[in-house]
Scaffold this motif. Structure first.
Motif, PDB file in Angstrom:
ATOM      1  N   GLY A  99       2.019 -12.529  -4.195  1.00  0.00           N
ATOM      2  CA  GLY A  99       0.957 -11.309  -4.605  1.00  0.00           C
ATOM      3  C   GLY A  99       1.397 -10.155  -4.089  1.00  0.00           C
ATOM      4  O   GLY A  99       0.697  -8.998  -4.766  1.00  0.00           O
ATOM      5  N   ALA A 100       1.985 -10.060  -3.348  1.00  0.00           N
ATOM      6  CA  ALA A 100       2.385  -8.745  -2.821  1.00  0.00           C
ATOM      7  C   ALA A 100       3.254  -7.889  -3.807  1.00  0.00           C
ATOM      8  O   ALA A 100       2.807  -6.658  -4.046  1.00  0.00           O
ATOM      9  CB  ALA A 100       3.039  -8.592  -1.188  1.00  0.00           C
ATOM     10  N   VAL A 101       4.067  -8.547  -4.215  1.00  0.00           N
ATOM     11  CA  VAL A 101       4.791  -8.070  -5.508  1.00  0.00           C
ATOM     12  C   VAL A 101       3.981  -7.663  -6.723  1.00  0.00           C
ATOM     13  O   VAL A 101       4.110  -6.538  -6.935  1.00  0.00           O
ATOM     14  CB  VAL A 101       5.821  -9.105  -5.930  1.00  0.00           C
ATOM     15  N   ARG A 102       3.019  -8.532  -7.056  1.00  0.00           N
ATOM     16  CA  ARG A 102       2.087  -8.227  -8.051  1.00  0.00           C
ATOM     17  C   ARG A 102       1.328  -6.940  -7.802  1.00  0.00           C
ATOM     18  O   ARG A 102       1.239  -5.936  -8.530  1.00  0.00           O
ATOM     19  CB  ARG A 102       1.153  -9.306  -8.262  1.00  0.00           C
ATOM     20  N   GLU A 103       0.836  -7.053  -6.683  1.00  0.00           N
ATOM     21  CA  GLU A 103       0.091  -5.843  -6.104  1.00  0.00           C
ATOM     22  C   GLU A 103       0.789  -4.406  -6.347  1.00  0.00           C
ATOM     23  O   GLU A 103       0.301  -3.607  -6.816  1.00  0.00           O
ATOM     24  CB  GLU A 103      -0.419  -6.041  -4.667  1.00  0.00           C
TER      25      GLU A 103
ATOM     26  N   ARG B  44       3.531  -3.278   1.643  1.00  0.00           N
ATOM     27  CA  ARG B  44       2.078  -3.401   1.099  1.00  0.00           C
ATOM     28  C   ARG B  44       0.973  -3.031   1.800  1.00  0.00           C
ATOM     29  O   ARG B  44       0.223  -2.239   1.431  1.00  0.00           O
ATOM     30  CB  ARG B  44       2.068  -5.147   0.815  1.00  0.00           C
ATOM     31  N   GLU B  45       1.055  -3.275   3.209  1.00  0.00           N
ATOM     32  CA  GLU B  45       0.023  -2.902   4.246  1.00  0.00           C
ATOM     33  C   GLU B  45       0.106  -1.636   4.055  1.00  0.00           C
ATOM     34  O   GLU B  45      -1.230  -0.932   4.042  1.00  0.00           O
ATOM     35  CB  GLU B  45       0.394  -3.404   5.368  1.00  0.00           C
ATOM     36  N   GLU B  46       0.906  -0.733   4.392  1.00  0.00           N
ATOM     37  CA  GLU B  46       1.042   0.632   4.370  1.00  0.00           C
ATOM     38  C   GLU B  46       0.530   1.233   3.248  1.00  0.00           C
ATOM     39  O   GLU B  46      -0.403   2.275   3.602  1.00  0.00           O
ATOM     40  CB  GLU B  46       2.488   1.232   4.620  1.00  0.00           C
ATOM     41  N   ILE B  47       0.686   1.104   2.072  1.00  0.00           N
ATOM     42  CA  ILE B  47       0.291   1.471   0.831  1.00  0.00           C
ATOM     43  C   ILE B  47      -1.412   1.195   0.994  1.00  0.00           C
ATOM     44  O   ILE B  47      -2.158   2.197   0.626  1.00  0.00           O
ATOM     45  CB  ILE B  47       0.837   0.872  -0.289  1.00  0.00           C
ATOM     46  N   ASN B  48      -1.611   0.017   1.117  1.00  0.00           N
ATOM     47  CA  ASN B  48      -3.185  -0.273   1.178  1.00  0.00           C
ATOM     48  C   ASN B  48      -3.802   0.602   2.039  1.00  0.00           C
ATOM     49  O   ASN B  48      -5.007   1.024   2.014  1.00  0.00           O
ATOM     50  CB  ASN B  48      -3.220  -1.795   1.647  1.00  0.00           C
TER      51      ASN B  48
END
Lengths: 130, 130
Positions: free
Chosen positions: A15-19, B109-113
């Motif tokens: 899901g991280a990739v999708r995101e 991912r985390e960082e972007i979020n």
DNA sequence: CCGTATCCTGTGGGATACTG
DNA sequence: CAGTATCCCACAGGATACGG
């Protein structure tokens, strides 16, 4: 890319990739990022450099990228307003992939086009084979 | 990605990049390609592996990728039909980038979020600053 | 099991006009 | 110059049902 409207989509872990793809996988983001590889550019310069982009889409794309922390925006309080956009640290970590992708695109464009048109020709040559 | 309907778009030379991005830059292509990295998969396996994809979109995406010569399709004339999809040579040349991209996605991912939600919070904290 | 055929909605994104 | 504000619609893509 439509209806991504935060569906439930449990998605195990890829899901991280999708995101992230939903973020940088739009029509212009990668192009804009790649264009900024040499250094900061003004709004107008970007507009010219990214051929085909509309003013609106450039504004929106830049907005998202700034929001996500991939690029930074610096406005200079001058008479004709000047605004510069530049890759952040985070943004620069993405650069190698963007460049690779661009090079791959240039290198294989012909081949891909050949594949698809040949296939189309094959289908057209046999009008009714169903 | 809408209205790409073969506009005139003269685009000096970076057009190759646009062109290829219009192909593999859709919602599912990169995900499908990445999923095939280990080897051939059947339609149903792909459907399960690529979480969230609809049957229709998988069919369409596979169709385009086969058309472009990035993956190959092999149908076995068996009683319950079996169809396998596999990366072609060309498709495999794209794999390193896809994998890098996926890893980048997971890593940041985390960082972007964090970036984006903090920004949203800032805006919400000042209800009426317009 | 592997699709294809329909139907229908949301939205990406272009064109254009207006402001600070 | 660097945006914002509207208007508008083509089309990506989900849901569902059917076919070999």
């Amino acid at each position: 890319m439509a209806q991504v409207t935060r569906k439930p989509v449990r998605i195990p872990e890829g899901g991280a990739v999708r995101e992230v793809l939903d973020r940088i996988g739009d029509k212009w983001s990668l192009l804009v990022i790649g264009t900024l590889r040499e250094g900061p550019l003004r709004f107008g310069e970007l507009k010219d450099a990214v051929a085909g982009i509309s003013q609106r889409m450039l504004t929106l794309t830049l907005g998202h990228l700034v929001e996500d922390g991939l690029i930074s925006r610096t406005a200079y309080a001058e008479v004709p307003p000047r605004v510069e956009y530049e890759l952040t640290e985070l943004g620069r970590t993405l650069l190698p992939m963007v460049i690779s992708l661009a090079e791959w695109a240039m290198a294989h464009r012909e081949e891909i086009n050949a594949n698809r048109t040949s296939r189309i020709r094959n289908e057209e040559d046999r009008p009714d084979e169903r």
